[in-house]
Design a protein around this motif. Structure first.
Motif, PDB file in Angstrom:
ATOM      1  N   GLY A 152      20.327  19.978 -30.413  1.00 44.53           N
ATOM      2  CA  GLY A 152      18.886  20.214 -30.430  1.00 44.53           C
ATOM      3  C   GLY A 152      18.367  20.681 -29.088  1.00 44.53           C
ATOM      4  O   GLY A 152      17.536  21.600 -29.009  1.00 44.53           O
ATOM      5  N   ALA A 153      18.862  20.075 -27.998  1.00 44.06           N
ATOM      6  CA  ALA A 153      18.438  20.483 -26.653  1.00 44.06           C
ATOM      7  C   ALA A 153      18.854  21.922 -26.376  1.00 44.06           C
ATOM      8  O   ALA A 153      18.070  22.729 -25.859  1.00 44.06           O
ATOM      9  CB  ALA A 153      19.042  19.547 -25.607  1.00 44.06           C
ATOM     10  N   GLY A 154      20.103  22.259 -26.726  1.00 48.22           N
ATOM     11  CA  GLY A 154      20.568  23.627 -26.519  1.00 48.22           C
ATOM     12  C   GLY A 154      19.777  24.631 -27.341  1.00 48.22           C
ATOM     13  O   GLY A 154      19.440  25.720 -26.863  1.00 48.22           O
ATOM     14  N   ALA A 155      19.463  24.263 -28.582  1.00 45.19           N
ATOM     15  CA  ALA A 155      18.690  25.157 -29.443  1.00 45.19           C
ATOM     16  C   ALA A 155      17.290  25.393 -28.878  1.00 45.19           C
ATOM     17  O   ALA A 155      16.776  26.526 -28.912  1.00 45.19           O
ATOM     18  CB  ALA A 155      18.595  24.571 -30.849  1.00 45.19           C
ATOM     19  N   MET A 156      16.668  24.334 -28.349  1.00 47.11           N
ATOM     20  CA  MET A 156      15.328  24.473 -27.787  1.00 47.11           C
ATOM     21  C   MET A 156      15.340  25.312 -26.507  1.00 47.11           C
ATOM     22  O   MET A 156      14.438  26.117 -26.263  1.00 47.11           O
ATOM     23  CB  MET A 156      14.731  23.094 -27.498  1.00 47.11           C
ATOM     24  CG  MET A 156      14.306  22.311 -28.720  1.00 47.11           C
ATOM     25  SD  MET A 156      12.951  23.106 -29.643  1.00 47.11           S
ATOM     26  CE  MET A 156      13.852  23.814 -31.016  1.00 47.11           C
ATOM     27  N   ILE A 157      16.376  25.136 -25.691  1.00 48.62           N
ATOM     28  CA  ILE A 157      16.503  25.974 -24.488  1.00 48.62           C
ATOM     29  C   ILE A 157      16.692  27.429 -24.893  1.00 48.62           C
ATOM     30  O   ILE A 157      16.096  28.346 -24.306  1.00 48.62           O
ATOM     31  CB  ILE A 157      17.679  25.490 -23.621  1.00 48.62           C
ATOM     32  CG1 ILE A 157      17.398  24.096 -23.062  1.00 48.62           C
ATOM     33  CG2 ILE A 157      17.930  26.472 -22.466  1.00 48.62           C
ATOM     34  CD1 ILE A 157      18.581  23.468 -22.346  1.00 48.62           C
ATOM     35  N   GLY A 158      17.553  27.651 -25.892  1.00 50.89           N
ATOM     36  CA  GLY A 158      17.759  29.013 -26.384  1.00 50.89           C
ATOM     37  C   GLY A 158      16.498  29.612 -26.961  1.00 50.89           C
ATOM     38  O   GLY A 158      16.193  30.792 -26.737  1.00 50.89           O
TER      39      GLY A 158
END
Length: 300
Positions: A152-158
């Motif tokens: 989820g964190a990676g998706a939000m950064i992306g």
């Protein structure tokens, strides 16, 4: 070439911001540090706006606010998953997902890479994993919650990268100004809730024990240095945001997103130089591959 250079430089600066924020968080906690850094970054962008300029269009304001929301969610999930651990798995997982999301969006939007570019992207993704890998003795297997929060964190950064890429070319740093303002409101609000909650719990527990009183007496000196580190974190992070914005406007989302995911490199290098932390051989290999990939992408 300009886009690749700015993207890699932005990643290194992001890593520096994470390093400063990590040091500050040891004393103040992640939420307070994020709130202070958001306010400091907002002040810097506000000072830069008259010099850089930018049009306050509806798209610039809307996308700026939206990027601020995604950024706040990303940081909350990132700190949460790293607290659960193990960092050696969840940190590189977050970085890889943060690259793959905008990379996929860029390809769907019609961006194309040469054969050399594809090879460089592959090398860069391997470098992301190796640089972010921190060997931990006896590390436990990641929990499902930790893995979900890392993704989820990676998706939000992306998603943050995708949103910034969509901002109008004539908007200057206006989207970043709205981004910082939104993040500041969210994180300062969260920090206030934490402080009030801590005071309520303290009042319910009664008087402060002598040992706790001694710790509180030492806190002001620590807190003062931590506040300065948090402010520096916000300033450096704002500079990284500007570099990211310039890189996206000069080049392709697919390339910039992968290079930006190399942000752990800056943290690793600073920790090794300033804190004398040991750099694992696998991380050294990752750093070398990162610069090789950046050079290949510049040529591609």
């Amino acid at each position: 070439m300009i886009s690749a250079t700015l993207g890699l430089l932005g990643a290194i600066v992001y890593g520096g911001a994470d390093f400063l924020g990590g040091l500050a968080a040891r004393r103040l906690g992640a939420v307070r540090v994020t709130a202070l850094s958001a306010v400091a970054g907002l002040a810097l962008i506000a000072l830069a706006l008259p010099l850089v300029g930018g049009a306050f269009s509806a798209d610039a304001v809307r996308l700026g606010i939206l990027s601020g929301v995604t950024g706040a969610i990303a940081l909350s999930l990132l700190y949460g998953c790293l607290a659960i651990g193990p960092m050696s798995i969840l940190s590189p997982l977050t970085a890889v997902v943060s690259a793959l999301v905008p990379f996929s969006v860029g390809l769907i939007a019609g961006e194309r890479l040469s054969v050399l570019g594809w090879i460089a992207i592959g090398i860069a993704l391997v470098a992301v994993v190796l640089v972010g890998f921190v060997p931990e003795k006896g590390a436990a297997r990641p929990r499902v919650l930790g893995l979900a929060m890392a993704v989820g964190a990676g998706a939000m950064i992306g998603l943050f990268l995708v949103i910034i890429d969509r901002t109008p070319d004539d908007s200057g740093v206006v989207p970043l100004l709205l981004n910082r303002a939104t993040s500041a409101v969210i994180m300062v609000g969260a920090a206030v809730v934490l402080v009030v909650g801590a005071r309520v719990r303290g009042a319910r527990r009664g008087a402060v024990r002598p040992r706790d009183r001694d710790a509180q007496a030492r806190l002001p000196g620590w807190a003062e240095r931590a506040v300065l580190l948090a402010i520096a974190c916000g300033v450096v992070d704002a500079i990284a945001n500007v570099l990211l914005l310039l890189a996206l406007r000069a080049g392709e989302l697919t390339v910039v997103s992968v290079l930006t995911a190399l942000y752990p490199a800056g943290t690793v290098v600073l920790a090794a130089v300033l804190l004398r932390e040991r750099v694992a051989p696998v991380q050294v290999v990752g750093l070398v591959l990162a610069f090789v990939a950046a050079g290949m992408l510049a040529l591609a």
